[in-house]
Scaffold this motif. Sequence first.
Motif, mmCIF file in Angstrom:
data_model
loop_
_atom_site.group_PDB
_atom_site.id
_atom_site.type_symbol
_atom_site.label_atom_id
_atom_site.label_comp_id
_atom_site.label_asym_id
_atom_site.label_seq_id
_atom_site.Cartn_x
_atom_site.Cartn_y
_atom_site.Cartn_z
ATOM 1 N N PRO A 82 3.334 8.183 7.036
ATOM 2 C CA PRO A 82 4.089 7.040 7.541
ATOM 3 C C PRO A 82 3.376 6.298 8.670
ATOM 4 O O PRO A 82 3.626 6.525 9.839
ATOM 5 C CB PRO A 82 5.383 7.676 8.039
ATOM 6 N N GLY A 83 2.463 5.417 8.314
ATOM 7 C CA GLY A 83 1.744 4.625 9.306
ATOM 8 C C GLY A 83 0.479 4.034 8.708
ATOM 9 O O GLY A 83 -0.069 4.564 7.735
ATOM 10 N N THR A 84 -0.004 2.951 9.311
ATOM 11 C CA THR A 84 -1.194 2.281 8.786
ATOM 12 C C THR A 84 -2.470 3.085 9.017
ATOM 13 O O THR A 84 -3.505 2.778 8.425
ATOM 14 C CB THR A 84 -1.355 0.882 9.411
ATOM 15 N N GLY A 85 -2.409 4.121 9.842
ATOM 16 C CA GLY A 85 -3.570 4.966 10.072
ATOM 17 C C GLY A 85 -3.809 5.974 8.960
ATOM 18 O O GLY A 85 -4.839 6.646 8.924
ATOM 19 N N HIS A 86 -2.860 6.078 8.038
ATOM 20 C CA HIS A 86 -2.997 7.026 6.925
ATOM 21 C C HIS A 86 -3.726 6.386 5.739
ATOM 22 O O HIS A 86 -3.646 5.182 5.522
ATOM 23 C CB HIS A 86 -1.622 7.533 6.487
ATOM 24 N N ARG A 87 -4.415 7.222 4.985
ATOM 25 C CA ARG A 87 -5.211 6.780 3.834
ATOM 26 C C ARG A 87 -4.333 6.101 2.778
ATOM 27 O O ARG A 87 -3.206 6.502 2.528
ATOM 28 C CB ARG A 87 -5.909 8.000 3.226
ATOM 29 N N ILE A 88 -4.881 5.057 2.154
ATOM 30 C CA ILE A 88 -4.190 4.359 1.060
ATOM 31 C C ILE A 88 -4.400 5.166 -0.219
ATOM 32 O O ILE A 88 -5.524 5.428 -0.635
ATOM 33 C CB ILE A 88 -4.712 2.919 0.888
ATOM 34 N N LYS A 89 -3.286 5.539 -0.823
ATOM 35 C CA LYS A 89 -3.289 6.342 -2.049
ATOM 36 C C LYS A 89 -3.315 5.460 -3.293
ATOM 37 O O LYS A 89 -3.815 5.851 -4.337
ATOM 38 C CB LYS A 89 -2.025 7.203 -2.025
ATOM 39 N N ASN A 99 0.836 -1.198 0.000
ATOM 40 C CA ASN A 99 0.000 0.000 0.000
ATOM 41 C C ASN A 99 0.872 1.248 0.000
ATOM 42 O O ASN A 99 1.809 1.361 0.787
ATOM 43 C CB ASN A 99 -0.902 0.032 1.231
ATOM 44 N N LEU A 100 0.544 2.178 -0.890
ATOM 45 C CA LEU A 100 1.176 3.491 -0.906
ATOM 46 C C LEU A 100 0.255 4.400 -0.105
ATOM 47 O O LEU A 100 -0.907 4.586 -0.473
ATOM 48 C CB LEU A 100 1.324 4.000 -2.347
ATOM 49 N N ARG A 101 0.747 4.919 1.012
ATOM 50 C CA ARG A 101 -0.090 5.697 1.934
ATOM 51 C C ARG A 101 0.269 7.172 1.925
ATOM 52 O O ARG A 101 1.363 7.553 1.523
ATOM 53 C CB ARG A 101 0.046 5.131 3.340
#
Length: 154
Positions: free
Chosen positions: A108-115, A103-105
């Motif tokens: 820096p973290g899994t809480g950020h939206r997937i781009k 996933n490109l977000r």
Amino acid sequence: MTRTRLFLRQCFSAATASLLVLLSTQATAQTMVSVKAGTLNMREAPGTNSPVLWKLSRGYPLKVVQRQGQWIKVRDFEGDDGWVARSLTSTTPYHVIKSPVANLRTGPGTGHRIKGRLEYGETVRTVAKQGSWVKVKHQELGQGWVAKRLLWGW
């Protein structure tokens, strides 16, 4: 303790410290290059008469294993070795996706939206690093963050 014994102990300590510094420097000083040209031939041996093993595209990261004149022996993220012309490589940092999907977000973290989603073998330009995340630039999706464990390269 005698002066001779003290002298030998100091020499041993200094030699041990020097060896540890040398070994740690070699372990962390992994030399990487990336493909500078549009396409690069990775060959079986140094020289243009050697058979081509793979064709690599711009930005593909490679670990330098050995140098021989104008040729360098390199290893890719899958562990394949081959030779490339040094003049066709660069020190511009890149990573390659080593997981089936990454996933490109937006941060820096899994809480950020997937781009967007990146696939195995895709190359991305390395922009920055923050902890266990790498900020990259994808040719079509632009900049974003990918978990470091999903990447290979700089």
